[in-house]
Design a protein around this motif. Structure first.
Motif, PDB file in Angstrom:
ATOM      1  N   VAL A  73       0.694  -1.293  -0.224  1.00 42.55           N
ATOM      2  CA  VAL A  73      -0.017  -0.021  -0.150  1.00 42.55           C
ATOM      3  C   VAL A  73       0.919   1.403   0.090  1.00 42.55           C
ATOM      4  CG1 VAL A  73      -0.171   0.029   2.559  1.00 42.55           C
ATOM      5  CG2 VAL A  73      -1.886   1.243   1.044  1.00 42.55           C
ATOM      6  N   THR A  74       2.037   1.289   0.956  1.00 44.99           N
ATOM      7  CA  THR A  74       2.755   2.425   0.783  1.00 44.99           C
ATOM      8  C   THR A  74       3.392   2.784  -0.514  1.00 44.99           C
ATOM      9  OG1 THR A  74       3.337   2.202   3.021  1.00 44.99           O
ATOM     10  CG2 THR A  74       4.891   3.459   1.855  1.00 44.99           C
ATOM     11  N   GLN A  75       3.870   1.739  -1.184  1.00 42.39           N
ATOM     12  CA  GLN A  75       4.390   2.187  -2.613  1.00 42.39           C
ATOM     13  C   GLN A  75       3.514   2.747  -3.526  1.00 42.39           C
ATOM     14  OE1 GLN A  75       6.084  -1.741  -4.159  1.00 42.39           O
ATOM     15  NE2 GLN A  75       6.478  -0.444  -6.322  1.00 42.39           N
ATOM     16  N   THR A  76       2.082   1.975  -3.501  1.00 43.26           N
ATOM     17  CA  THR A  76       0.842   2.211  -4.287  1.00 43.26           C
ATOM     18  C   THR A  76       0.652   3.818  -4.068  1.00 43.26           C
ATOM     19  OG1 THR A  76       0.055   0.026  -4.396  1.00 43.26           O
ATOM     20  CG2 THR A  76      -1.349   1.904  -5.022  1.00 43.26           C
ATOM     21  N   LEU A  77       0.593   4.211  -3.103  1.00 41.71           N
ATOM     22  CA  LEU A  77       0.264   5.567  -2.669  1.00 41.71           C
ATOM     23  C   LEU A  77       1.371   6.747  -3.050  1.00 41.71           C
ATOM     24  CD1 LEU A  77      -1.180   5.384   1.050  1.00 41.71           C
ATOM     25  CD2 LEU A  77      -2.559   5.892  -1.141  1.00 41.71           C
ATOM     26  N   ASP A  78       2.516   6.255  -2.851  1.00 40.91           N
ATOM     27  CA  ASP A  78       3.646   7.138  -3.543  1.00 40.91           C
ATOM     28  C   ASP A  78       3.515   7.165  -4.867  1.00 40.91           C
ATOM     29  OD1 ASP A  78       4.548   7.513  -0.774  1.00 40.91           O
ATOM     30  OD2 ASP A  78       6.187   5.844  -0.956  1.00 40.91           O
ATOM     31  N   ASP A 137      -2.322   1.584   9.926  1.00 43.57           N
ATOM     32  CA  ASP A 137      -1.510   2.237  10.424  1.00 43.57           C
ATOM     33  C   ASP A 137      -0.677   3.168   9.531  1.00 43.57           C
ATOM     34  OD1 ASP A 137      -2.379   1.620  12.852  1.00 43.57           O
ATOM     35  OD2 ASP A 137      -0.922  -0.059  13.177  1.00 43.57           O
ATOM     36  N   LEU A 138      -0.230   2.200   8.228  1.00 48.68           N
ATOM     37  CA  LEU A 138       0.402   2.755   7.043  1.00 48.68           C
ATOM     38  C   LEU A 138      -0.280   3.883   6.266  1.00 48.68           C
ATOM     39  CD1 LEU A 138       2.109  -0.339   5.787  1.00 48.68           C
ATOM     40  CD2 LEU A 138       3.239   1.295   6.906  1.00 48.68           C
ATOM     41  N   VAL A 139      -1.622   3.770   6.281  1.00 47.70           N
ATOM     42  CA  VAL A 139      -2.290   4.881   5.534  1.00 47.70           C
ATOM     43  C   VAL A 139      -2.499   6.079   6.379  1.00 47.70           C
ATOM     44  CG1 VAL A 139      -4.462   5.297   4.641  1.00 47.70           C
ATOM     45  CG2 VAL A 139      -3.703   2.924   4.179  1.00 47.70           C
ATOM     46  N   ALA A 170      -4.639  -2.217  -4.775  1.00 49.84           N
ATOM     47  CA  ALA A 170      -3.718  -1.904  -3.790  1.00 49.84           C
ATOM     48  C   ALA A 170      -2.167  -2.172  -4.538  1.00 49.84           C
ATOM     49  CB  ALA A 170      -3.936  -2.688  -2.610  1.00 49.84           C
ATOM     50  N   ASP A 171      -2.140  -2.737  -5.432  1.00 50.30           N
ATOM     51  CA  ASP A 171      -0.766  -2.966  -6.237  1.00 50.30           C
ATOM     52  C   ASP A 171      -0.611  -2.138  -7.428  1.00 50.30           C
ATOM     53  OD1 ASP A 171      -2.643  -4.582  -7.317  1.00 50.30           O
ATOM     54  OD2 ASP A 171      -0.860  -6.075  -7.769  1.00 50.30           O
ATOM     55  N   GLY A 172      -1.702  -1.455  -7.726  1.00 52.38           N
ATOM     56  CA  GLY A 172      -1.592  -0.662  -8.866  1.00 52.38           C
ATOM     57  C   GLY A 172      -0.946   0.557  -9.202  1.00 52.38           C
ATOM     58  N   GLN A 173      -0.199   0.836 -10.263  1.00 57.17           N
ATOM     59  CA  GLN A 173       0.534   2.185 -10.606  1.00 57.17           C
ATOM     60  C   GLN A 173       0.115   2.539 -11.907  1.00 57.17           C
ATOM     61  OE1 GLN A 173       2.539   3.599  -8.623  1.00 57.17           O
ATOM     62  NE2 GLN A 173       2.599   1.960  -6.873  1.00 57.17           N
ATOM     63  N   LEU A 174       0.046   3.746 -12.092  1.00 54.35           N
ATOM     64  CA  LEU A 174      -0.798   4.633 -13.260  1.00 54.35           C
ATOM     65  C   LEU A 174       0.266   4.841 -14.120  1.00 54.35           C
ATOM     66  CD1 LEU A 174      -4.018   6.490 -11.999  1.00 54.35           C
ATOM     67  CD2 LEU A 174      -3.810   4.134 -13.138  1.00 54.35           C
TER      68      LEU A 174
END
Length: 477
Positions: free
Chosen positions: A78-83, A107-109, A164-168
């Protein structure tokens, strides 16, 4: 032996031969029909794939963007996805749905939200949580609707769904805004392409040996070919027939389109189907039936992890096949709908029936072998004559079914890896043909689950998750 008894025995033998021949001929006809419909669909997909023309990007500033990320035990990604999403869509609001995770997802979110005011947590708790992705998306829809000021022009608000593992890809929002996509006011939703970002990973299983890594690499590569070639062609065909399907990763929906679904009886605050195994595809059906235009954009993609475990892969695809079977309940509405063209209805029926066709073929194959074996034992001359007459046609159909798959391997090489040789593309095509046989396995498993009444939504574990021996491959609600 009396003549009457002899005549009776001969008559009975002739009847058995005739009946066995009739069944065998029916099997041949059915298989020819299945191969024929497949070839017609492939030809349409191939033509659409070959003649696709890109549209110029639009202006993403014309819209307000809200990207929804459903999460259920996603601390690994999730952290990598948000970044990644913040880097390619700095103007977007990111809404993370924590579906009552049992790990550190929440907690990470919250830590990310403390650093970025455009990151929001949608907290779900049991018993209302962990009942399916559709229910989680509906919770985000309600939160976004409540958060928006009353004066908001909701036709200019776009809700995107990213795994949750997606990257645009960079520039995705501009492509989704193009004049043929959300730039048209009658467009309710856009689906972008999908690719596997670990397709070139040489050691997907670092702790395993050469053979295991070779098999894992092949599995990921086939998923990448499937999405970038087979599925892209299928979606481009659907763009022509007006029956584009939405996926669980990389769909962008106009908020007013979602609003129109909530106006239906019993769906207040719930535009996505709840407890559906294919809530993404079903939501596309609902939007089209409501009169909205759907389209597919190939100029932008979302990347995700290709599964490296065969068990996890089969679990995921079984859920997809079972969800496809659930969509059969839409058949009457689609056929009666004025919003589907005749070609669109035919395409939807093809999609609906695909797993059913696979199950029937699985059931008919041993029947065909049993009839042939019995015939060779009891009536060798007649059976041999039948095989000589129709066997070549069966072999021809088998070969014709393989050639289209080989084409997708070559097309994939041209589009995704032009640096690779044609021989590599040919090898990928042969592997795609073999890979396609997993459809028979997952369709059969899905049918068994339906018969047993097992309709729970199972979330497949991520590659990075460490799973103890004997632990489930998927977490089922």
């Amino acid at each position: 032996m009396p003549d009457a008894l002899h005549d009776w025995i001969v008559l009975r033998q002739d009847a058995v031969v005739w009946f066995a021949g009739l069944i065998s001929l029916a099997l041949v006809a059915y298989m020819a029909f299945v191969f024929g419909r497949f070839l017609v669909y492939w030809a349409g997909s191939r033509h659409a794939f070959k003649h696709s023309r890109p549209a110029p990007p639009g202006d993403p500033a014309a819209f307000q963007w809200h990207l929804v990320i459903p999460c259920r035990d996603e601390e690994a990604v999730v952290t990598q996805t948000l970044d990644g999403l913040r880097a390619v869509a700095p103007e977007a609001h990111l809404w993370v749905i924590d579906d009552d995770s049992e790990d550190a997802t929440r907690d990470l979110v919250l830590a990310a939200a403390a650093r970025d005011q455009r990151i929001h947590l949608v907290q779900r708790r049991r018993p209302h949580a962990r009942i399916g992705k559709g229910a989680a998306l509906n919770a985000a829809y309600r939160e976004i609707s409540a958060w928006l000021p009353p004066s908001t022009d909701r036709s200019r608000v776009v809700v995107g769904v990213v795994d949750a593992d997606g990257q645009l890809d960079p520039g995705t929002l501009g492509q989704v805004s193009n004049p043929k996509a959300l730039g048209r006011p009658d467009t309710g939703a856009v689906q972008i392409g999908v690719r596997m970002r670990n397709a070139d990973d040489e050691r997907p299983l670092p702790s395993r040996g050469r053979t295991a890594n070779a098999l894992a690499r092949a599995l990921v590569r086939m998923q990448d070919v499937e999405f970038q070639a087979n599925n892209a062609g299928m979606q481009l065909l659907r763009r022509r027939t007006g029956s584009v399907g939405l996926g669980g990763n990389g769909q962008f929906v106009r908020l007013t389109a979602l609003d129109s679904l909530t106006a239906e009886e019993g769906r207040a605050g719930r535009p996505w189907p709840e407890r559906a195994l294919l809530e993404d595809y079903e939501s596309g059906l609902d939007l089209r039936l409501a009169g909205w235009r759907l389209t597919h954009v190939t100029e932008a993609q979302v990347s995700q992890e290709g599964l490296i475990s065969l068990r996890r892969f089969l679990t995921q695809r079984t859920r997809w096949a079972q969800g496809n079977m659930q969509c059969l309940r839409y058949t009457g509405r689609v056929l009666r709908s004025p919003h589907y063209t005749a070609s669109g209805k035919a395409e939807v029926l093809y999609t609906f029936l695909q797993p059913v066709v696979c199950v029937l073929l699985v059931l008919l194959f041993p029947l065909s072998l049993a009839i042939t074996t019995a015939g060779l034992v009891l009536f060798p001359a007649e059976t041999a004559a039948f095989q000589l007459r129709f066997g070549p046609w069966m072999l021809l159909a088998f070969a014709l079914a393989a050639l289209p798959m080989v084409f997708w391997g070559l097309a994939y090489r041209r589009v995704a890896h032009p640096d690779r040789g044609r021989l590599t593309g040919l090898l990928w095509g042969v592997l795609v043909w073999l890979y396609a046989y997993h459809l028979f396995v997952v369709a059969t498993r899905a049918a068994v689950r339906l018969l047993l009444g097992r309709n729970g939504w199972a979330k497949t574990r991520r590659n990075a998750e460490k799973v103890a021996v004997g632990a489930p491959t998927a977490l089922e609600s």
